[in-house]
Design an enzyme around this catalytic site. Structure first.
Site, PDB file in Angstrom:
ATOM      1  N   LYS A  15       0.222 -92.713  10.457  1.00  0.00           N
ATOM      2  CA  LYS A  15       0.016 -91.137  10.331  1.00  0.00           C
ATOM      3  C   LYS A  15       0.478 -90.431   9.099  1.00  0.00           C
ATOM      4  O   LYS A  15      -0.212 -89.483   8.760  1.00  0.00           O
ATOM      5  CB  LYS A  15       1.175 -90.543  11.424  1.00  0.00           C
ATOM      6  CG  LYS A  15       0.850 -90.781  12.740  1.00  0.00           C
ATOM      7  CD  LYS A  15       1.624 -90.138  13.809  1.00  0.00           C
ATOM      8  CE  LYS A  15       2.992 -90.272  13.537  1.00  0.00           C
ATOM      9  NZ  LYS A  15       3.614 -91.503  13.923  1.00  0.00           N
ATOM     10  N   VAL A  17       0.304 -91.861   5.792  1.00  0.00           N
ATOM     11  CA  VAL A  17      -0.839 -91.941   4.849  1.00  0.00           C
ATOM     12  C   VAL A  17      -1.995 -91.179   5.290  1.00  0.00           C
ATOM     13  O   VAL A  17      -2.752 -90.869   4.340  1.00  0.00           O
ATOM     14  CB  VAL A  17      -1.006 -93.576   4.657  1.00  0.00           C
ATOM     15  CG1 VAL A  17      -2.104 -93.713   3.770  1.00  0.00           C
ATOM     16  CG2 VAL A  17       0.301 -94.177   4.297  1.00  0.00           C
ATOM     17  N   LYS A  37       6.889 -81.514   8.589  1.00  0.00           N
ATOM     18  CA  LYS A  37       7.595 -82.617   9.269  1.00  0.00           C
ATOM     19  C   LYS A  37       8.585 -81.906  10.206  1.00  0.00           C
ATOM     20  O   LYS A  37       9.564 -81.710   9.837  1.00  0.00           O
ATOM     21  CB  LYS A  37       8.187 -83.624   8.286  1.00  0.00           C
ATOM     22  CG  LYS A  37       8.597 -84.715   9.383  1.00  0.00           C
ATOM     23  CD  LYS A  37       7.272 -85.935   9.713  1.00  0.00           C
ATOM     24  CE  LYS A  37       8.124 -87.087  10.432  1.00  0.00           C
ATOM     25  NZ  LYS A  37       7.016 -87.671  10.870  1.00  0.00           N
ATOM     26  N   THR A  41      13.192 -88.483  11.329  1.00  0.00           N
ATOM     27  CA  THR A  41      14.272 -89.602  11.897  1.00  0.00           C
ATOM     28  C   THR A  41      14.289 -90.862  11.156  1.00  0.00           C
ATOM     29  O   THR A  41      13.413 -91.239  10.364  1.00  0.00           O
ATOM     30  CB  THR A  41      14.046 -89.796  13.267  1.00  0.00           C
ATOM     31  OG1 THR A  41      12.769 -90.534  13.516  1.00  0.00           O
ATOM     32  CG2 THR A  41      13.776 -88.688  14.272  1.00  0.00           C
ATOM     33  N   SER A 171      -4.864 -97.763   9.754  1.00  0.00           N
ATOM     34  CA  SER A 171      -4.859 -98.815   8.698  1.00  0.00           C
ATOM     35  C   SER A 171      -6.047 -99.765   8.727  1.00  0.00           C
ATOM     36  O   SER A 171      -5.743-100.714   9.668  1.00  0.00           O
ATOM     37  CB  SER A 171      -3.322 -99.503   8.974  1.00  0.00           C
ATOM     38  OG  SER A 171      -3.287-100.753   8.129  1.00  0.00           O
TER      39      SER A 171
END
Length: 233
Positions: A15, A17, A37, A41, A171
């Site tokens: 997410k 990248v 953001k 966490t 990816s």
């Protein structure tokens, strides 16, 4: 799309990248970009988070976090363990709207998947997107199992009355296996939306200069990509 939420079918699937690639493509077109953001966490106060990673890769974006929790858990649980107040949907919507007033594009990157809980009442990123009537891009895995996860996420989006411009493989392997190659044709059916990007595996390890030069070619024009984007046959 002046505000775009970015979610995934799970965690650690690309997410951040992908968000960076969209930001880089927008910056290359001369657009101003903000990255929000809502809940970071798994990092301490002095560590670099996802928004900072987007800025490192993409270039000069405005970054914002609403809360940071040290445990690498769902935001609701991480907030509870830290003894801190949770992030609420209205907090996310208000912050995104404020950024939207001064930027051409606001990217809101979620935590984990779409229905990860942000508070004890079970509110999710979808609730914030619904408050803004904003589209939600879904980042997915390439290989076996992704069709089910993608279809479930799409079903959840529809249940909230949310639109999605499409999906991006976060990816894409250099040597895709049979399942990955077949999924290129099947993902749009599972998502009920088009395949809009293939971010190569390991892209986050590129130098910022190389990342920014390559990113538009990984994305379809609707995400600010170049005409060079092609889905392998």
């Amino acid at each position: 799309m002046s505000v775009l939420f970015v979610t995934g079918t799970g965690t650690e699937i690309g997410k951040t990248v992908t968000t960076a690639a969209i930001a880089a493509a927008a910056l290359a077109r001369g657009r101003s970009v903000a990255v929000l953001k809502p809940a970071q966490t798994g990092v301490t106060a002095h560590e670099s988070g996802d928004a900072a990673e987007v800025e490192r890769l993409a270039g000069p974006v405005t970054t914002a976090e609403l809360a940071r929790f040290p445990d690498p858990l769902a935001p609701s649980t991480a907030a509870l363990r830290a003894g801190l107040p949770p992030v609420l949907p209205q907090d996310i919507a208000e912050a995104a709207a404020k950024l939207d007033a001064s930027h051409d594009l606001v990217l809101v990157e979620g935590a984990g998947g779409l229905l990860v809980r942000f508070d004890a009442d079970g509110h999710t990123l979808a609730d914030a997107a619904r408050l803004m009537d904003a589209p939600v891009l879904v980042v997915v895995q390439a290989g076996l199992g992704t069709l089910n996860a993608t279809a479930l996420t799409a079903l959840a989006l529809r249940s909230y009355g949310l639109d999605s411009p499409g999906v991006v493989v976060g990816s894409w392997p250099a040597e895709p296996d049979l399942a990955s190659r077949c999924n290129l044709a099947d993902l749009p059916d599972a998502a009920g939306a088009p395949l809009l990007g293939l971010v190569p595996e390991g892209s986050g390890g590129l130098s910022p200069q190389d990342f920014r030069a390559a990113a538009p070619g990984w994305l379809a024009p609707v995400l600010g990509g170049s005409g060079a984007f092609r889905i392998p046959s």
